[in-house]
Design a protein around this motif. Structure first.
Motif, PDB file in Angstrom:
ATOM      1  N   HIS A  53      26.140  31.337  42.740  1.00  0.00           N
ATOM      2  CA  HIS A  53      26.131  32.694  42.190  1.00  0.00           C
ATOM      3  C   HIS A  53      27.440  33.403  42.510  1.00  0.00           C
ATOM      4  N   THR A  54      27.903  33.232  43.736  1.00  0.00           N
ATOM      5  CA  THR A  54      29.162  33.851  44.142  1.00  0.00           C
ATOM      6  C   THR A  54      30.318  33.313  43.316  1.00  0.00           C
ATOM      7  N   LEU A  55      30.347  32.008  43.106  1.00  0.00           N
ATOM      8  CA  LEU A  55      31.404  31.409  42.289  1.00  0.00           C
ATOM      9  C   LEU A  55      31.328  31.885  40.841  1.00  0.00           C
ATOM     10  N   MET A  56      30.117  32.036  40.324  1.00  0.00           N
ATOM     11  CA  MET A  56      29.957  32.504  38.949  1.00  0.00           C
ATOM     12  C   MET A  56      30.506  33.918  38.804  1.00  0.00           C
ATOM     13  N   ILE A  57      30.206  34.776  39.746  1.00  0.00           N
ATOM     14  CA  ILE A  57      30.720  36.150  39.705  1.00  0.00           C
ATOM     15  C   ILE A  57      32.232  36.154  39.892  1.00  0.00           C
ATOM     16  N   ALA A  58      32.749  35.279  40.759  1.00  0.00           N
ATOM     17  CA  ALA A  58      34.197  35.188  40.955  1.00  0.00           C
ATOM     18  C   ALA A  58      34.889  34.732  39.672  1.00  0.00           C
ATOM     19  N   LEU A  59      34.327  33.755  38.986  1.00  0.00           N
ATOM     20  CA  LEU A  59      34.901  33.310  37.717  1.00  0.00           C
ATOM     21  C   LEU A  59      34.865  34.428  36.678  1.00  0.00           C
ATOM     22  N   PHE A  60      33.798  35.174  36.676  1.00  0.00           N
ATOM     23  CA  PHE A  60      33.698  36.319  35.773  1.00  0.00           C
ATOM     24  C   PHE A  60      34.833  37.299  36.062  1.00  0.00           C
ATOM     25  N   ALA A  61      35.041  37.609  37.328  1.00  0.00           N
ATOM     26  CA  ALA A  61      36.102  38.548  37.714  1.00  0.00           C
ATOM     27  C   ALA A  61      37.479  38.005  37.345  1.00  0.00           C
ATOM     28  N   ILE A  62      37.706  36.716  37.591  1.00  0.00           N
ATOM     29  CA  ILE A  62      38.990  36.100  37.242  1.00  0.00           C
ATOM     30  C   ILE A  62      39.225  36.180  35.739  1.00  0.00           C
ATOM     31  N   ASN A  63      38.192  35.908  34.970  1.00  0.00           N
ATOM     32  CA  ASN A  63      38.328  35.945  33.527  1.00  0.00           C
ATOM     33  C   ASN A  63      38.608  37.359  33.032  1.00  0.00           C
ATOM     34  N   VAL A  64      37.985  38.353  33.634  1.00  0.00           N
ATOM     35  CA  VAL A  64      38.258  39.740  33.259  1.00  0.00           C
ATOM     36  C   VAL A  64      39.706  40.094  33.583  1.00  0.00           C
ATOM     37  N   ILE A  65      40.199  39.658  34.728  1.00  0.00           N
ATOM     38  CA  ILE A  65      41.587  39.927  35.117  1.00  0.00           C
ATOM     39  C   ILE A  65      42.548  39.248  34.157  1.00  0.00           C
ATOM     40  N   VAL A  66      42.286  37.970  33.819  1.00  0.00           N
ATOM     41  CA  VAL A  66      43.151  37.253  32.873  1.00  0.00           C
ATOM     42  C   VAL A  66      43.162  37.960  31.523  1.00  0.00           C
ATOM     43  N   ALA A  67      42.005  38.425  31.084  1.00  0.00           N
ATOM     44  CA  ALA A  67      41.936  39.131  29.800  1.00  0.00           C
ATOM     45  C   ALA A  67      42.754  40.419  29.834  1.00  0.00           C
ATOM     46  N   HIS A  68      42.683  41.157  30.931  1.00  0.00           N
ATOM     47  CA  HIS A  68      43.448  42.402  31.024  1.00  0.00           C
ATOM     48  C   HIS A  68      44.948  42.134  31.122  1.00  0.00           C
ATOM     49  N   VAL A  69      45.338  41.096  31.836  1.00  0.00           N
ATOM     50  CA  VAL A  69      46.753  40.723  31.902  1.00  0.00           C
ATOM     51  C   VAL A  69      47.247  40.312  30.516  1.00  0.00           C
ATOM     52  N   ALA A  70      46.431  39.556  29.798  1.00  0.00           N
ATOM     53  CA  ALA A  70      46.808  39.137  28.448  1.00  0.00           C
ATOM     54  C   ALA A  70      46.995  40.345  27.535  1.00  0.00           C
ATOM     55  N   ILE A  71      46.100  41.299  27.624  1.00  0.00           N
ATOM     56  CA  ILE A  71      46.229  42.508  26.796  1.00  0.00           C
ATOM     57  C   ILE A  71      47.503  43.253  27.152  1.00  0.00           C
ATOM     58  N   PHE A  72      47.812  43.355  28.440  1.00  0.00           N
ATOM     59  CA  PHE A  72      49.035  44.040  28.854  1.00  0.00           C
ATOM     60  C   PHE A  72      50.265  43.303  28.349  1.00  0.00           C
ATOM     61  N   ILE A  73      50.282  41.965  28.481  1.00  0.00           N
ATOM     62  CA  ILE A  73      51.437  41.180  28.031  1.00  0.00           C
ATOM     63  C   ILE A  73      51.629  41.315  26.523  1.00  0.00           C
ATOM     64  N   LEU A  74      50.543  41.252  25.796  1.00  0.00           N
ATOM     65  CA  LEU A  74      50.642  41.245  24.338  1.00  0.00           C
ATOM     66  C   LEU A  74      50.879  42.623  23.736  1.00  0.00           C
ATOM     67  N   TYR A  75      50.307  43.646  24.324  1.00  0.00           N
ATOM     68  CA  TYR A  75      50.389  44.970  23.709  1.00  0.00           C
ATOM     69  C   TYR A  75      51.123  45.999  24.558  1.00  0.00           C
ATOM     70  N   GLY A  76      51.018  45.913  25.863  1.00  0.00           N
ATOM     71  CA  GLY A  76      51.644  46.903  26.733  1.00  0.00           C
ATOM     72  C   GLY A  76      53.146  46.707  26.884  1.00  0.00           C
ATOM     73  N   LEU A  77      53.568  45.485  27.154  1.00  0.00           N
ATOM     74  CA  LEU A  77      54.997  45.236  27.355  1.00  0.00           C
ATOM     75  C   LEU A  77      55.838  45.554  26.126  1.00  0.00           C
ATOM     76  N   PRO A  78      55.421  45.133  24.929  1.00  0.00           N
ATOM     77  CA  PRO A  78      56.228  45.519  23.757  1.00  0.00           C
ATOM     78  C   PRO A  78      56.321  47.037  23.571  1.00  0.00           C
TER      79      PRO A  78
END
Length: 86
Positions: A53-78
């Motif tokens: 359960h802990t690993l599942m929640i950690a993966l969820f958190a990692i995926n949310v962070i990756v998604a937010h970084v991707a949004i920043f790279i694709l839309y924020g930096l330009p």
């Protein structure tokens, strides 16, 4: 758990949306998605330990962070680069 499943469905489509703009970010989001589906399968079969359960929640958190970084790279930096030029 409903929110986790809803995010899992959204996250599964994310690489498709990112593919044309940034292939590296799209490919980097695939392993956490696969692992989240695996852990979700374990959860549905009730064979997930407290550590799982802990690993599942950690993966969820990692995926949310990756998604937010991707949004920043694709839309924020330009946008930031555009305003710095002026």
């Amino acid at each position: 758990m409903d929110m986790f499943f809803a995010y899992l469905m959204l996250a599964s489509a994310t690489p498709l949306f990112l593919w044309l703009e940034n292939k590296k970010v799209a490919l980097s989001s695939i392993p956490p998605i696969i692992l989240m589906w695996i852990f979700f399968g374990f959860y549905m079969t009730s064979s997930l330990s407290p550590t799982g359960h802990t690993l599942m929640i950690a993966l969820f958190a990692i995926n949310v962070i990756v998604a937010h970084v991707a949004i920043f790279i694709l839309y924020g930096l330009p946008l930031i680069k555009k305003y710095r030029r002026h």
